[in-house]
Structures are given as structure tokens and as C-alpha cells.
Design a protein around this motif. Structure first.
Motif, PDB file in Angstrom:
ATOM      1  N   ARG A 162       0.852  -1.193   0.000  1.00 47.11           N
ATOM      2  CA  ARG A 162       0.000   0.000   0.000  1.00 47.11           C
ATOM      3  C   ARG A 162       0.882   1.235   0.000  1.00 47.11           C
ATOM      4  N   LYS A 163       0.920   1.911  -1.152  1.00 43.04           N
ATOM      5  CA  LYS A 163       1.579   3.216  -1.251  1.00 43.04           C
ATOM      6  C   LYS A 163       0.492   4.207  -1.621  1.00 43.04           C
ATOM      7  N   ASP A 164       0.613   4.895  -2.743  1.00 43.51           N
ATOM      8  CA  ASP A 164      -0.491   5.753  -3.185  1.00 43.51           C
ATOM      9  C   ASP A 164      -1.678   4.898  -3.616  1.00 43.51           C
ATOM     10  N   VAL A 165      -1.356   3.769  -4.219  1.00 47.82           N
ATOM     11  CA  VAL A 165      -2.378   2.790  -4.598  1.00 47.82           C
ATOM     12  C   VAL A 165      -1.897   1.415  -4.161  1.00 47.82           C
ATOM     13  N   TRP A 166      -2.793   0.441  -4.206  1.00 54.49           N
ATOM     14  CA  TRP A 166      -2.423  -0.932  -3.869  1.00 54.49           C
ATOM     15  C   TRP A 166      -1.743  -1.592  -5.059  1.00 54.49           C
ATOM     16  N   SER A 167      -0.738  -2.405  -4.778  1.00 54.34           N
ATOM     17  CA  SER A 167      -0.120  -3.254  -5.789  1.00 54.34           C
ATOM     18  C   SER A 167       0.137  -4.624  -5.170  1.00 54.34           C
ATOM     19  N   PHE A 168       0.495  -5.590  -6.001  1.00 54.39           N
ATOM     20  CA  PHE A 168       0.664  -6.955  -5.494  1.00 54.39           C
ATOM     21  C   PHE A 168       1.722  -7.701  -6.291  1.00 54.39           C
ATOM     22  N   GLN A 169       2.229  -8.749  -5.676  1.00 58.32           N
ATOM     23  CA  GLN A 169       3.086  -9.706  -6.358  1.00 58.32           C
ATOM     24  C   GLN A 169       2.701 -11.095  -5.893  1.00 58.32           C
ATOM     25  N   ILE A 170       2.447 -11.994  -6.842  1.00 49.61           N
ATOM     26  CA  ILE A 170       2.156 -13.393  -6.527  1.00 49.61           C
ATOM     27  C   ILE A 170       3.472 -14.156  -6.605  1.00 49.61           C
ATOM     28  N   HIS A 171       3.933 -14.676  -5.462  1.00 53.59           N
ATOM     29  CA  HIS A 171       5.215 -15.373  -5.410  1.00 53.59           C
ATOM     30  C   HIS A 171       5.086 -16.838  -5.817  1.00 53.59           C
ATOM     31  N   SER A 172       4.064 -17.474  -5.330  1.00 55.46           N
ATOM     32  CA  SER A 172       3.811 -18.880  -5.657  1.00 55.46           C
ATOM     33  C   SER A 172       2.329 -19.143  -5.467  1.00 55.46           C
ATOM     34  N   ALA A 173       1.817 -20.081  -6.210  1.00 57.32           N
ATOM     35  CA  ALA A 173       0.391 -20.393  -6.122  1.00 57.32           C
ATOM     36  C   ALA A 173       0.149 -21.813  -6.613  1.00 57.32           C
ATOM     37  N   GLU A 174      -0.889 -22.406  -6.058  1.00 57.62           N
ATOM     38  CA  GLU A 174      -1.190 -23.792  -6.433  1.00 57.62           C
ATOM     39  C   GLU A 174      -2.665 -24.068  -6.176  1.00 57.62           C
ATOM     40  N   THR A 175      -3.248 -24.896  -7.027  1.00 54.31           N
ATOM     41  CA  THR A 175      -4.575 -25.438  -6.760  1.00 54.31           C
ATOM     42  C   THR A 175      -4.397 -26.884  -6.363  1.00 54.31           C
ATOM     43  N   ILE A 176      -4.727 -27.199  -5.115  1.00 59.38           N
ATOM     44  CA  ILE A 176      -4.542 -28.555  -4.597  1.00 59.38           C
ATOM     45  C   ILE A 176      -5.874 -29.284  -4.695  1.00 59.38           C
ATOM     46  N   ALA A 177      -5.907 -30.300  -5.544  1.00 58.09           N
ATOM     47  CA  ALA A 177      -7.151 -31.029  -5.790  1.00 58.09           C
ATOM     48  C   ALA A 177      -7.637 -31.719  -4.517  1.00 58.09           C
ATOM     49  N   TYR A 178      -8.958 -31.802  -4.385  1.00 56.74           N
ATOM     50  CA  TYR A 178      -9.544 -32.531  -3.260  1.00 56.74           C
ATOM     51  C   TYR A 178      -9.352 -34.032  -3.438  1.00 56.74           C
ATOM     52  N   THR A 179      -9.247 -34.742  -2.324  1.00 57.11           N
ATOM     53  CA  THR A 179      -9.308 -36.197  -2.398  1.00 57.11           C
ATOM     54  C   THR A 179     -10.711 -36.574  -2.878  1.00 57.11           C
ATOM     55  N   PRO A 180     -10.858 -37.726  -3.523  1.00 56.30           N
ATOM     56  CA  PRO A 180     -12.195 -38.122  -3.988  1.00 56.30           C
ATOM     57  C   PRO A 180     -13.237 -38.140  -2.875  1.00 56.30           C
ATOM     58  N   SER A 181     -12.845 -38.592  -1.681  1.00 58.50           N
ATOM     59  CA  SER A 181     -13.810 -38.674  -0.580  1.00 58.50           C
ATOM     60  C   SER A 181     -14.233 -37.292  -0.105  1.00 58.50           C
ATOM     61  N   MET A 182     -13.284 -36.346   0.009  1.00 50.27           N
ATOM     62  CA  MET A 182     -13.637 -34.997   0.438  1.00 50.27           C
ATOM     63  C   MET A 182     -14.487 -34.304  -0.623  1.00 50.27           C
ATOM     64  N   LYS A 183     -14.134 -34.500  -1.870  1.00 48.14           N
ATOM     65  CA  LYS A 183     -14.915 -33.878  -2.950  1.00 48.14           C
ATOM     66  C   LYS A 183     -16.358 -34.373  -2.925  1.00 48.14           C
ATOM     67  N   GLN A 184     -16.530 -35.664  -2.686  1.00 51.81           N
ATOM     68  CA  GLN A 184     -17.877 -36.227  -2.624  1.00 51.81           C
ATOM     69  C   GLN A 184     -18.663 -35.654  -1.448  1.00 51.81           C
ATOM     70  N   LYS A 185     -18.007 -35.549  -0.299  1.00 50.43           N
ATOM     71  CA  LYS A 185     -18.687 -34.994   0.878  1.00 50.43           C
ATOM     72  C   LYS A 185     -19.118 -33.548   0.632  1.00 50.43           C
ATOM     73  N   LEU A 186     -18.234 -32.749   0.041  1.00 51.55           N
ATOM     74  CA  LEU A 186     -18.567 -31.346  -0.222  1.00 51.55           C
ATOM     75  C   LEU A 186     -19.717 -31.236  -1.223  1.00 51.55           C
ATOM     76  N   ALA A 187     -19.719 -32.115  -2.218  1.00 52.24           N
ATOM     77  CA  ALA A 187     -20.782 -32.086  -3.235  1.00 52.24           C
ATOM     78  C   ALA A 187     -22.134 -32.464  -2.647  1.00 52.24           C
ATOM     79  N   GLU A 188     -22.115 -33.351  -1.651  1.00 59.44           N
ATOM     80  CA  GLU A 188     -23.370 -33.868  -1.076  1.00 59.44           C
ATOM     81  C   GLU A 188     -23.805 -33.105   0.170  1.00 59.44           C
ATOM     82  N   ALA A 189     -22.956 -32.214   0.673  1.00 65.01           N
ATOM     83  CA  ALA A 189     -23.195 -31.584   1.976  1.00 65.01           C
ATOM     84  C   ALA A 189     -24.470 -30.751   2.026  1.00 65.01           C
TER      85      ALA A 189
END
Length: 350
Positions: free
Chosen positions: A29-56
């Protein structure tokens, strides 16, 4: 907090259930906001967790409570693994959306699991989370929350469009930020892709191969939600009640073709020609959908680098958390319909 550099994690789980998005970000935060993405990842759900979330959505209160505790543990362990793998130190906060199970703002109720105080103890870091509940208590929709980030980080575009589980749009109008859900996207396309043996419609291949069914397309475009004025938001309850009832009568590949055309039409209806449009979210990689949108509008489309396309929501939830730490408004009444602008979310310490 008055210092201007924030080393944070943004964590997001969308309704399309593709996994947990985690991004390590520096916000400045200076005059305006800026950002830098250092690292990022999408971690897939386990099949069992994905099923629970879908049915919840069909679980009773006791089962939801149990899932909330299980998911908080699961989320914490996933975040810990990301921190370790990327050797991240001196984190100011982990800013986490959680995963939406119920979203019924008209009933003054929304639930995102994974926002229990225990999360901070698991990851041994300050946590900012549960951003939607306060807005609903203030008679708002609790969604969308991304527009404050659109204004502060991507304000050089006339429109910001996110193509995730749902399509949502934000823009400035008479010095106010306006935003709303347009229509479902990946929650529907993924549903029918799974019936054809794929997690999602890669590049829009199914849509291209299928045949648009005019009667169903007409019924979709006539749904009352599209005539409602903003603020407005959508949840899986609405999709189950309205969309699947229309599309389940046709073959899955034709349902994908028909719904893709429907999405392109509904998005185009919200845009003024020759304005600039930034598109992000997983649906951006559906080239057939993007090409269909171009056929319906003359807006000037920009698709940024993949890092931003894939992580914009995690980035903005990181910003929401930092704004909460600064006790600065991160939720706009012009967007959600709440009784006032406010600083939403809760802060947990280990």
C-alpha cells in the motif's frame, strides 16, 4: 496495523470443487495498492472430500457440524503443506474464504465451512476468515466480495468478469462499485462433463461437439433471476431448483452446448460494446465459451497471464483479509445491498 507491506496467503475454495487455491502474495500500500504473486497452487480434493462437499447441501445439522470440523482440519493440513513446500516465513496472516455449503441471503443465512478458530491453531498463524456472515447480518447478499479488489487492484478496466462456478461482474457506475452474479457457469458445465467421463469441458470441446437445443435455451433465458436488479447472487440451491430441471431432459453433450450458449448470451446482455473487459477464473480457459461471448458482444476483452487468471480470487481474499486487519472497509453496500459499507471477517490467533 499501519505498515504498508503485507506478506500473506490467500486461500479460496470455489463451488466448482476443483480444489483449494492457495497463493503466497505480497500486498503493498503506497499511493495505490499493488501486489506480487510469489507462488500459487490449486490442490485437488481427495475423492472422498470432494464427494462430501458435493453432497453436503443435503446433510442434517449434525453431519454439517462434523464436516465443518473435518474440513477445517483438512484445510489446515493443506495450508501447512503449501507453507512447508514453498518455505514461506514471516506470514502476517492467512486469509481464507472457506468453502460455501449454504448461501441463502434471503433467509439471512450463509455458511462457509473451514472457518473455525481451530484453523489458526493448526497452521500456527493468524487467520482472517468468514467474510460473508457479517454482510448477511447487515441485510446484504454476502456476495460477491471480489469487487473491492477489482476496484483497488484492477480499476483500469471498465468491467471485471470472473468465470468460476458462477459468472460475476463488477464495474463502476456513478462513483459506486456495482457487482452481481450473472449466471452459473462451471457448476453446471462440470456436472454434465462428469456424466461424459471428464472433470470439466476442456477448451469447450463438448460444447463444440454438442447441438444447441433451442427449446431448452429459451427456457433458460426466460428464468426470472435474469430480470431481477442487482444486488443479487446465486447458490447451488438455485441451480438445483431451476437449471438441472431444464437440462436433464436432453443428452449431456447437448446440455453442455446449450448451457454454454446461454452463459455467453447472459454475459453479453450485461456489457456495453467497446468497453474494456478483464476476464479471469477457470472458465477463461474454455476457449469455445470465450469465442461464443465474442460473437454476442463487441466489448474489448483482455485475458491476463495465467497466474492472475487462476489466482485472482485467492489474491483478492488476501486483500480482504489485509483490509480487515487495517480495519478498513472490505465490503461494499453498493455491491451486496447491506445497510452500510463495513469491514467484514473474523480474526483468529493461534
Amino acid at each position: 496495523m499501519n505498515h504498508q507491506y503485507y506478506n500473506v496467503l490467500g486461500v479460496m475454495s470455489g463451488t466448482s470443487l476443483d480444489g483449494i487455491d492457495i497463493a503466497h502474495i505480497t500486498l503493498v500500500r503506497k499511493d495505490v495498492w499493488s501486489f506480487q504473486i510469489h507462488s500459487a497452487e490449486t490442490i485437488a480434493y481427495t475423492p472422498s472430500m470432494k464427494q462430501k462437499l458435493a453432497e453436503a447441501i443435503h446433510f442434517d445439522p449434525a453431519a454439517i457440524k462434523e464436516l465443518n470440523e473435518e474440513y477445517t482440519e483438512y484445510l489446515g493440513n493443506t495450508i501447512n503443506t503449501f507453507i512447508t513446500n514453498n518455505q514461506i516465513k514471516e506470514i502476517v496472516a492467512v486469509c481464507s474464504h472457506g468453502h460455501t455449503i449454504f448461501h441463502k441471503p434471503q433467509e439471512k443465512y450463509t455458511l462457509q465451512i473451514g472457518n473455525l478458530p481451530h484453523l489458526a491453531k493448526i497452521i500456527k498463524e493468524r487467520v482472517v476468515c468468514d467474510f460473508r456472515v457479517q454482510d448477511v447480518e447487515l441485510h446484504g447478499q454476502g456476495a460477491p466480495l471480489v469487487p473491492i479488489g477489482d476496484r483497488l487492484l484492477f480499476g483500469n478496466y471498465d468491467y471485471c468478469l470472473n468465470l468460476g462456478g458462477f459468472a460475476n461482474l463488477s464495474f463502476e457506475k456513478h462513483t459506486q462499485r456495482i457487482a452481481y452474479d450473472i449466471c452459473p457457469v462451471n457448476v453446471v458445465l462440470n456436472h454434465y462433463s462428469l456424466k461424459l467421463g471428464k472433470e470439466y469441458d476442456a477448451g469447450g470441446a463438448f460444447a463444440k461437439a454438442g447441438k444447441i437445443q433451442t427449446p431448452q435455451l429459451k427456457l433458460l433465458n426466460q428464468l426470472a433471476f435474469y430480470q431481477e436488479v442487482a444486488p443479487k447472487s446465486l447458490g447451488m440451491e438455485w441451480v438445483n431448483e431451476h437449471i438441472f430441471k431444464i437440462l436433464d431432459s436432453i443428452q449431456s453433450i447437448d446440455a453442455i452446448a446449450t448451457f454454454t450458449e446461454h452463459v455467453a448470451i447472459q454475459i453479453a446482455n450485461q456489457l456495453q460494446d467497446k468497453k474494456t473487459l478483464l476476464i479471469t477464473g477457470g472458465g477463461t480457459f474454455n476457449t469455445y465459451l470465450i469465442d461464443s461471448l465474442k460473437k454476442h458482444t463487441a466489448v474489448k476483452i483482455t485475458i491476463p497471464e495465467d497466474e492472475i487468471v487462476e489466482n485472482k480470487e485467492a489474491l483478492i481474499f488476501a486483500l480482504l483479509g489485509v483490509l480487515k486487519l487495517r480495519n478498513t472497509n472490505n465490503c461494499l453496500s453498493s455491491v451486496t445491498g447491506a445497510s452500510k459499507d463495513h469491514s467484514s471477517g473474523v480474526i483468529y490467533v493461534p
